[in-house]
Write a protein that holds these residues in place. Sequence first.
Motif, mmCIF file in Angstrom:
data_model
loop_
_atom_site.group_PDB
_atom_site.id
_atom_site.type_symbol
_atom_site.label_atom_id
_atom_site.label_comp_id
_atom_site.label_asym_id
_atom_site.label_seq_id
_atom_site.Cartn_x
_atom_site.Cartn_y
_atom_site.Cartn_z
ATOM 1 N N GLU A 256 0.719 -1.316 0.417
ATOM 2 C CA GLU A 256 0.089 0.160 -0.192
ATOM 3 C C GLU A 256 0.837 1.336 0.307
ATOM 4 O O GLU A 256 0.258 2.194 -0.533
ATOM 5 C CB GLU A 256 -0.896 0.368 1.399
ATOM 6 N N GLU A 257 1.957 1.270 0.755
ATOM 7 C CA GLU A 257 2.675 2.344 0.655
ATOM 8 C C GLU A 257 4.000 2.395 -0.613
ATOM 9 O O GLU A 257 4.218 3.401 -0.469
ATOM 10 C CB GLU A 257 2.954 2.356 2.089
ATOM 11 N N GLY A 258 4.399 1.233 -1.273
ATOM 12 C CA GLY A 258 5.671 0.827 -1.822
ATOM 13 C C GLY A 258 5.118 1.594 -3.834
ATOM 14 O O GLY A 258 5.294 0.656 -4.470
ATOM 15 N N ARG A 259 4.452 2.698 -3.564
ATOM 16 C CA ARG A 259 4.319 3.420 -4.427
ATOM 17 C C ARG A 259 5.488 4.076 -5.436
ATOM 18 O O ARG A 259 5.044 4.327 -6.933
ATOM 19 C CB ARG A 259 3.534 4.900 -4.590
ATOM 20 N N ASP A 260 6.342 3.992 -4.777
ATOM 21 C CA ASP A 260 7.979 3.742 -5.612
ATOM 22 C C ASP A 260 8.483 3.561 -5.984
ATOM 23 O O ASP A 260 9.622 2.831 -7.090
ATOM 24 C CB ASP A 260 8.781 4.772 -5.199
ATOM 25 N N GLN A 261 8.025 1.744 -5.662
ATOM 26 C CA GLN A 261 9.258 0.547 -6.402
ATOM 27 C C GLN A 261 8.398 0.182 -8.200
ATOM 28 O O GLN A 261 6.824 0.249 -8.703
ATOM 29 C CB GLN A 261 8.278 -0.322 -5.577
ATOM 30 N N THR A 262 9.361 -0.535 -8.167
ATOM 31 C CA THR A 262 9.059 -0.690 -9.909
ATOM 32 C C THR A 262 7.670 -1.947 -9.751
ATOM 33 O O THR A 262 7.408 -2.734 -8.645
ATOM 34 C CB THR A 262 10.365 -1.475 -10.638
ATOM 35 N N GLY A 263 7.575 -2.025 -10.912
ATOM 36 C CA GLY A 263 6.549 -3.306 -11.529
ATOM 37 C C GLY A 263 6.627 -4.496 -11.094
ATOM 38 O O GLY A 263 6.043 -5.361 -9.493
ATOM 39 N N SER A 264 8.430 -5.532 -11.076
ATOM 40 C CA SER A 264 8.579 -6.355 -10.679
ATOM 41 C C SER A 264 8.551 -6.272 -9.085
ATOM 42 O O SER A 264 8.618 -7.144 -8.311
ATOM 43 C CB SER A 264 9.745 -6.380 -10.852
ATOM 44 N N GLU A 265 8.884 -5.335 -9.236
ATOM 45 C CA GLU A 265 9.812 -5.025 -7.049
ATOM 46 C C GLU A 265 8.537 -5.114 -6.638
ATOM 47 O O GLU A 265 7.738 -6.934 -5.271
ATOM 48 C CB GLU A 265 9.339 -4.038 -6.355
ATOM 49 N N LEU A 266 6.531 -4.799 -6.702
ATOM 50 C CA LEU A 266 5.292 -4.524 -6.541
ATOM 51 C C LEU A 266 4.821 -6.293 -6.746
ATOM 52 O O LEU A 266 4.213 -6.653 -5.580
ATOM 53 C CB LEU A 266 4.337 -3.618 -6.945
ATOM 54 N N ALA A 267 5.653 -6.507 -7.524
ATOM 55 C CA ALA A 267 4.786 -8.492 -7.802
ATOM 56 C C ALA A 267 5.426 -8.673 -6.733
ATOM 57 O O ALA A 267 5.127 -10.116 -6.910
ATOM 58 C CB ALA A 267 5.198 -8.680 -8.897
#
Length: 228
Positions: free
Chosen positions: A121-132
């Motif tokens: 929820e707070e990881g808006r600066d992460q890449t798509g792969s990191e969020l995945a």
Amino acid sequence: MKIIESKPLRRSLTDEVRDHIRDGIAEGRYLPGEWLKEGAIGKELKVSRTPIREAIRILEAEGLIVMEPWKGITVATLSRRQVSDFYAYREMIEGLAAEMAARVITEEEIEGLDAILLQLEEGRDQTGSELANVNEQFHKMIFDISANRFLNQSLEVINTAKILIWKPVYPTHKRWEEAQQEHRKLFDALRARDPTAAKAAAQQHVRSAGLTRVAAMVSEELEADKTQ
């Protein structure tokens, strides 16, 4: 008494080649239907053809690549029907995992799941792969909590198939907000130790993800038709 320190095991060249190709498919460097050239891979990784061919046999068994006699090696492609079948299977398996987890979850595990959700929820600066990866941690933890070895084996099948299906979802996407709400609903059911609600929330989450992915495939096909 002399203590013998154990040395970390070195990954084999076959493992390194397999992971390189597997990651390449997951990250979109190798696209569905694309030809894989042993020579190019060998040159890039500076390895002989032997570990490449061994890795390819493993990847073929996992269903990630297709080998055709006299034609060569391509990244596997899934049809819309196969993707729909995958999500139907995943819906059933993940619903069962959530139901079982709700019966045995501990306070410590609830805190762990909550921490993972906060990362999403707070990881808006992460890449798509990191969020995945964080998203995968959330789902895997539910399977781990269920303590069912056969469900965990099914999760390995699911994660392999997802490599061919997954597309990055960023916080700017409409689906992102929906997914986080679905995660919270599932988490709340687990925290309440409500097996019925947990199963329903998990199934709804997977069903929504499946409908989104199939709709995206239809859109991609229509765009492809326009360019032909």
